[in-house]
Design a protein around this motif. Sequence first.
Motif, PDB file in Angstrom:
ATOM      1  N   HIS A 112       0.819  -1.213   0.000  1.00  0.00           N
ATOM      2  CA  HIS A 112       0.000   0.000   0.000  1.00  0.00           C
ATOM      3  C   HIS A 112       0.848   1.257   0.000  1.00  0.00           C
ATOM      4  O   HIS A 112       2.013   1.253   0.376  1.00  0.00           O
ATOM      5  CB  HIS A 112      -0.936   0.002   1.222  1.00  0.00           C
ATOM      6  CG  HIS A 112      -0.209   0.033   2.527  1.00  0.00           C
ATOM      7  ND1 HIS A 112       0.216   1.193   3.106  1.00  0.00           N
ATOM      8  CD2 HIS A 112       0.171  -0.981   3.355  1.00  0.00           C
ATOM      9  CE1 HIS A 112       0.827   0.907   4.244  1.00  0.00           C
ATOM     10  NE2 HIS A 112       0.830  -0.411   4.418  1.00  0.00           N
ATOM     11  N   GLY A 113       0.175   2.360  -0.400  1.00  0.00           N
ATOM     12  CA  GLY A 113       0.772   3.685  -0.305  1.00  0.00           C
ATOM     13  C   GLY A 113       0.156   4.430   0.858  1.00  0.00           C
ATOM     14  O   GLY A 113      -0.226   3.818   1.864  1.00  0.00           O
ATOM     15  N   GLY A 114       0.074   5.737   0.711  1.00  0.00           N
ATOM     16  CA  GLY A 114      -0.484   6.557   1.788  1.00  0.00           C
ATOM     17  C   GLY A 114      -0.049   8.006   1.675  1.00  0.00           C
ATOM     18  O   GLY A 114       0.018   8.710   2.689  1.00  0.00           O
ATOM     19  N   GLY A 115       0.224   8.429   0.440  1.00  0.00           N
ATOM     20  CA  GLY A 115       0.698   9.796   0.199  1.00  0.00           C
ATOM     21  C   GLY A 115      -0.167  10.866   0.865  1.00  0.00           C
ATOM     22  O   GLY A 115       0.361  11.714   1.606  1.00  0.00           O
TER      23      GLY A 115
ATOM     24  N   LYS B  95       7.118  18.725  -0.836  1.00  0.00           N
ATOM     25  CA  LYS B  95       7.000  18.960  -2.293  1.00  0.00           C
ATOM     26  C   LYS B  95       7.280  17.657  -3.054  1.00  0.00           C
ATOM     27  O   LYS B  95       7.961  16.755  -2.547  1.00  0.00           O
ATOM     28  CB  LYS B  95       7.965  20.066  -2.733  1.00  0.00           C
ATOM     29  CG  LYS B  95       9.425  19.727  -2.576  1.00  0.00           C
ATOM     30  CD  LYS B  95      10.337  20.682  -3.341  1.00  0.00           C
ATOM     31  CE  LYS B  95      11.787  20.240  -3.182  1.00  0.00           C
ATOM     32  NZ  LYS B  95      12.759  20.924  -3.965  1.00  0.00           N
ATOM     33  N   PHE B  96       6.701  17.615  -4.241  1.00  0.00           N
ATOM     34  CA  PHE B  96       6.869  16.441  -5.101  1.00  0.00           C
ATOM     35  C   PHE B  96       7.633  16.815  -6.362  1.00  0.00           C
ATOM     36  O   PHE B  96       7.436  17.896  -6.907  1.00  0.00           O
ATOM     37  CB  PHE B  96       5.502  15.876  -5.512  1.00  0.00           C
ATOM     38  CG  PHE B  96       4.795  15.156  -4.404  1.00  0.00           C
ATOM     39  CD1 PHE B  96       4.919  13.781  -4.262  1.00  0.00           C
ATOM     40  CD2 PHE B  96       3.996  15.846  -3.500  1.00  0.00           C
ATOM     41  CE1 PHE B  96       4.273  13.103  -3.245  1.00  0.00           C
ATOM     42  CE2 PHE B  96       3.347  15.184  -2.470  1.00  0.00           C
ATOM     43  CZ  PHE B  96       3.485  13.810  -2.341  1.00  0.00           C
ATOM     44  N   VAL B  97       8.510  15.942  -6.797  1.00  0.00           N
ATOM     45  CA  VAL B  97       9.219  16.116  -8.063  1.00  0.00           C
ATOM     46  C   VAL B  97       8.890  14.896  -8.921  1.00  0.00           C
ATOM     47  O   VAL B  97       9.219  13.766  -8.530  1.00  0.00           O
ATOM     48  CB  VAL B  97      10.754  16.210  -7.837  1.00  0.00           C
ATOM     49  CG1 VAL B  97      11.483  16.411  -9.153  1.00  0.00           C
ATOM     50  CG2 VAL B  97      11.094  17.324  -6.835  1.00  0.00           C
ATOM     51  N   ASN B  98       8.204  15.116 -10.036  1.00  0.00           N
ATOM     52  CA  ASN B  98       7.743  14.014 -10.898  1.00  0.00           C
ATOM     53  C   ASN B  98       7.045  12.907 -10.107  1.00  0.00           C
ATOM     54  O   ASN B  98       7.307  11.714 -10.300  1.00  0.00           O
ATOM     55  CB  ASN B  98       8.908  13.418 -11.702  1.00  0.00           C
ATOM     56  CG  ASN B  98       9.410  14.379 -12.749  1.00  0.00           C
ATOM     57  OD1 ASN B  98       8.633  15.186 -13.287  1.00  0.00           O
ATOM     58  ND2 ASN B  98      10.698  14.350 -13.025  1.00  0.00           N
ATOM     59  N   GLY B  99       6.181  13.293  -9.194  1.00  0.00           N
ATOM     60  CA  GLY B  99       5.392  12.320  -8.441  1.00  0.00           C
ATOM     61  C   GLY B  99       6.102  11.727  -7.231  1.00  0.00           C
ATOM     62  O   GLY B  99       5.530  10.909  -6.510  1.00  0.00           O
ATOM     63  N   LEU B 100       7.374  12.126  -6.984  1.00  0.00           N
ATOM     64  CA  LEU B 100       8.119  11.584  -5.838  1.00  0.00           C
ATOM     65  C   LEU B 100       8.303  12.670  -4.783  1.00  0.00           C
ATOM     66  O   LEU B 100       8.681  13.805  -5.108  1.00  0.00           O
ATOM     67  CB  LEU B 100       9.490  11.066  -6.277  1.00  0.00           C
ATOM     68  CG  LEU B 100       9.475   9.985  -7.361  1.00  0.00           C
ATOM     69  CD1 LEU B 100      10.896   9.596  -7.750  1.00  0.00           C
ATOM     70  CD2 LEU B 100       8.709   8.746  -6.876  1.00  0.00           C
TER      71      LEU B 100
ATOM     72  N   LEU C 295      16.615  14.037  -3.997  1.00  0.00           N
ATOM     73  CA  LEU C 295      15.319  13.898  -3.313  1.00  0.00           C
ATOM     74  C   LEU C 295      15.488  13.471  -1.869  1.00  0.00           C
ATOM     75  O   LEU C 295      14.538  13.035  -1.230  1.00  0.00           O
ATOM     76  CB  LEU C 295      14.436  12.891  -4.072  1.00  0.00           C
ATOM     77  CG  LEU C 295      13.976  13.309  -5.464  1.00  0.00           C
ATOM     78  CD1 LEU C 295      13.216  12.181  -6.150  1.00  0.00           C
ATOM     79  CD2 LEU C 295      13.095  14.551  -5.379  1.00  0.00           C
ATOM     80  N   GLY C 296      16.720  13.564  -1.335  1.00  0.00           N
ATOM     81  CA  GLY C 296      16.956  13.198   0.061  1.00  0.00           C
ATOM     82  C   GLY C 296      16.837  11.692   0.273  1.00  0.00           C
ATOM     83  O   GLY C 296      17.408  10.904  -0.483  1.00  0.00           O
ATOM     84  N   PHE C 297      16.026  11.304   1.265  1.00  0.00           N
ATOM     85  CA  PHE C 297      15.927   9.884   1.622  1.00  0.00           C
ATOM     86  C   PHE C 297      14.889   9.138   0.776  1.00  0.00           C
ATOM     87  O   PHE C 297      14.114   8.335   1.301  1.00  0.00           O
ATOM     88  CB  PHE C 297      15.611   9.736   3.109  1.00  0.00           C
ATOM     89  CG  PHE C 297      16.756  10.100   3.998  1.00  0.00           C
ATOM     90  CD1 PHE C 297      17.805   9.210   4.194  1.00  0.00           C
ATOM     91  CD2 PHE C 297      16.803  11.345   4.619  1.00  0.00           C
ATOM     92  CE1 PHE C 297      18.885   9.552   5.006  1.00  0.00           C
ATOM     93  CE2 PHE C 297      17.866  11.697   5.430  1.00  0.00           C
ATOM     94  CZ  PHE C 297      18.921  10.806   5.626  1.00  0.00           C
ATOM     95  N   VAL C 298      14.867   9.413  -0.510  1.00  0.00           N
ATOM     96  CA  VAL C 298      14.024   8.619  -1.414  1.00  0.00           C
ATOM     97  C   VAL C 298      14.891   7.482  -1.950  1.00  0.00           C
ATOM     98  O   VAL C 298      15.978   7.721  -2.486  1.00  0.00           O
ATOM     99  CB  VAL C 298      13.457   9.456  -2.579  1.00  0.00           C
ATOM    100  CG1 VAL C 298      12.726   8.559  -3.573  1.00  0.00           C
ATOM    101  CG2 VAL C 298      12.508  10.510  -2.039  1.00  0.00           C
ATOM    102  N   GLY C 299      14.401   6.269  -1.756  1.00  0.00           N
ATOM    103  CA  GLY C 299      15.195   5.114  -2.164  1.00  0.00           C
ATOM    104  C   GLY C 299      14.587   4.362  -3.322  1.00  0.00           C
ATOM    105  O   GLY C 299      13.490   4.679  -3.786  1.00  0.00           O
ATOM    106  N   GLU C 300      15.386   3.388  -3.797  1.00  0.00           N
ATOM    107  CA  GLU C 300      14.828   2.413  -4.734  1.00  0.00           C
ATOM    108  C   GLU C 300      15.144   1.035  -4.178  1.00  0.00           C
ATOM    109  O   GLU C 300      16.120   0.870  -3.434  1.00  0.00           O
ATOM    110  CB  GLU C 300      15.385   2.604  -6.146  1.00  0.00           C
ATOM    111  CG  GLU C 300      16.847   2.317  -6.290  1.00  0.00           C
ATOM    112  CD  GLU C 300      17.300   2.448  -7.746  1.00  0.00           C
ATOM    113  OE1 GLU C 300      16.713   1.796  -8.614  1.00  0.00           O
ATOM    114  OE2 GLU C 300      18.258   3.206  -7.987  1.00  0.00           O
TER     115      GLU C 300
END
Length: 262
Positions: free
Chosen positions: A38-41, A56-61, A117-122
């Motif tokens: 699940h998400g939860g934005g 803030k979001f950059v291209n949906g992230l 994007l800081g702590f945005v992972g893959e």
Amino acid sequence: MSYIVIKCGGSIIERLPNSFFQSLQELSKREIKPILIHGGGPGITSLLEKLEVETKFVNGLRYTSEEVLDTAEMVLSGSINKKLVKKMIEHGTKAVGISGVDGMLLKAKQLETTESLGFVGEVSGVNTELVISLLKKDFLPVISPIAVDEKGQSWNINADHAAAALAKSLNAPLFFITDVPGVLKDGKTITSLSSRECIELIGASVITGGMIPKVEAVLACLEAGIEQVSIINGLEENSLLRAAAGENIGTTFYNKEEFING
Ligand SMILES: Nc1ncnc2c1ncn2[C@@H]1O[C@H](COP(=O)(O)OP(=O)(O)O)[C@@H](O)[C@H]1O
Ligand SMILES: CC(=O)N[C@@H](CCC(=O)OP(=O)(O)O)C(=O)O
């Protein structure tokens, strides 16, 4: 054992009809085992607003500072994950809520992007053994998209990206449950799309915002040879069961060119 991965977006978590949970219960009794991620934005955004933290979001992230990361983990792995598990228990399903951190279910590294994007992972690895062991005991795993690296650092993973990583690791079809009937163009649902058409629609700004990571996830799945990926409306009664039964609802993405329009 074979599987289907179902990704439920934050856009509809609070509005899911009872038939969605009945469908999960029905699917859990079948041979092909469902896994929910699940998400939860919107929930994260709402708590950040209360805490007066800018987002803030950059291209949906979502740009993820340490403070945003803590909030995202609290909302995703805490309130939303448990809310879904309780709803499923109410419908008779043996649901187990875990985050990507638990048992290193989702191993992460920093997502490389042009703008930091800081702590945005893959996701760099999935502990499929853990998922499969739960399924073997007839538990339905409910997974939140916070991942971890070997240093014990959490990473915020877009739930669409996390769903694709899970589907790829299990070689499973993937259903995105969201608040729109599929990919829309001029107000109409496009019933099937090829990878090439997806890229064109992003380029033409027909696909924007939260639909971008979803379509990126679709492309990753198709590239990995996943047979079927669909985006369907969670607000429609029984949409999940109908899609799982092969009914052509929403937007379906096939990796076989001969099935594709245009
Ligand atoms: N071409 C498009 N077709 C449908 N939805 C689109 C499109 N482009 C952008 N969107 C937006 O993407 C949203 C779905 O993404 P998102 O809000 O992240 O959902 P979820 O929380 O279910 O992942 C839609 O509600 C819509 O506002
Ligand atoms: C990096 C990133 O964007 N993470 C997402 C994780 C939640 C998510 O993806 O939720 P939806 O499925 O509802 O969009 C976020 O912070 O909002």
